[in-house]
Design a protein around this motif. Structure first.
Motif: not given
Length: 200
Positions: A73-79, A106-120
């Motif tokens: 039941h691992g989840a995958v990020p989406k917009p 929970s996630v099944r595999e590692p996912f990386t996210g980035i928070i950019r300066q304009q999105d803080v």
């Protein structure tokens, strides 16, 4: 002779995301768990609660609690997904995040996210400083904006309920939010700036 504390690794039943697993005075948050409100350890995913005793001879006397999810039941990020992640690295204009769970799964595999300066945050975007918003090790709640570059998702913390949920002070204790922009160490009184998430 009655048994007292859990003396060996054992399963303690099924838990769901957000369920309180215990108090940080007695337990350390392991995989599938995170610290909330400075004291409570909560499940970040659905699965089995497992408590492991402290390592023999270690100065750390607290047991570790973790939640083992069901990989099917691992989840995958989406917009539009809301994710919980751990800040791993800071650069001048962005923070890198390891995504732990997506929409409370929970996630099944590692996912990386980035928070950019304009999105803080939503206001005074040009005045945002990444180093005054997050620190490595912080647990954050963020919204997935899009699939960015090189398999890293673009994340946003520009809402009141998004941002830092949990942070450790230099003294090694959980910091307490005292405003939208500051957290304080309850032991030393030292304050640090953060983009704090509003807690219910």
């Amino acid at each position: 002779m009655g048994s007292s504390k859990v003396m060996e690794s054992g399963e303690d039943g099924y838990v769901t995301p957000g369920e309180v697993l215990g108090d940080s005075n007695q337990l350390i948050a392991g995989r599938g768990a995170y610290l909330a409100d400075g004291r409570k350890i909560c499940a970040s995913l659905a699965g089995r609660r497992i408590t492991s005793p402290p390592i023999h001879g270690s100065p750390e006397q607290r047991a570790t609690v973790e939640v083992v999810g069901h990989k099917a039941h691992g989840a995958v990020p989406k917009p539009g997904s809301v994710v919980i992640g751990r800040v791993t690295k800071l650069m001048a204009r962005l923070a890198s995040v390891d995504i732990i769970c997506v929409d409370s799964k929970s996630v099944r595999e590692p996912f990386t996210g980035i928070i950019r300066q304009q999105d803080v945050r939503a206001t005074e975007i040009d005045k945002v400083e990444i180093y005054l918003s997050f620190r490595p090790g912080d647990i954050v709640r963020a919204l997935v904006l899009s699939l960015g570059d090189a398999r890293a998702y673009y994340l946003s913390t520009a809402k009141n309920e998004l941002g830092v949920l949990s942070a450790q002070s230099p003294a090694g204790v959980s910091m307490v939010p005292i405003s939208w922009t500051e957290m304080q160490c309850p032991v030393t009184g030292q304050k640090e700036q953060r983009k704090v998430a509003k807690v219910d």
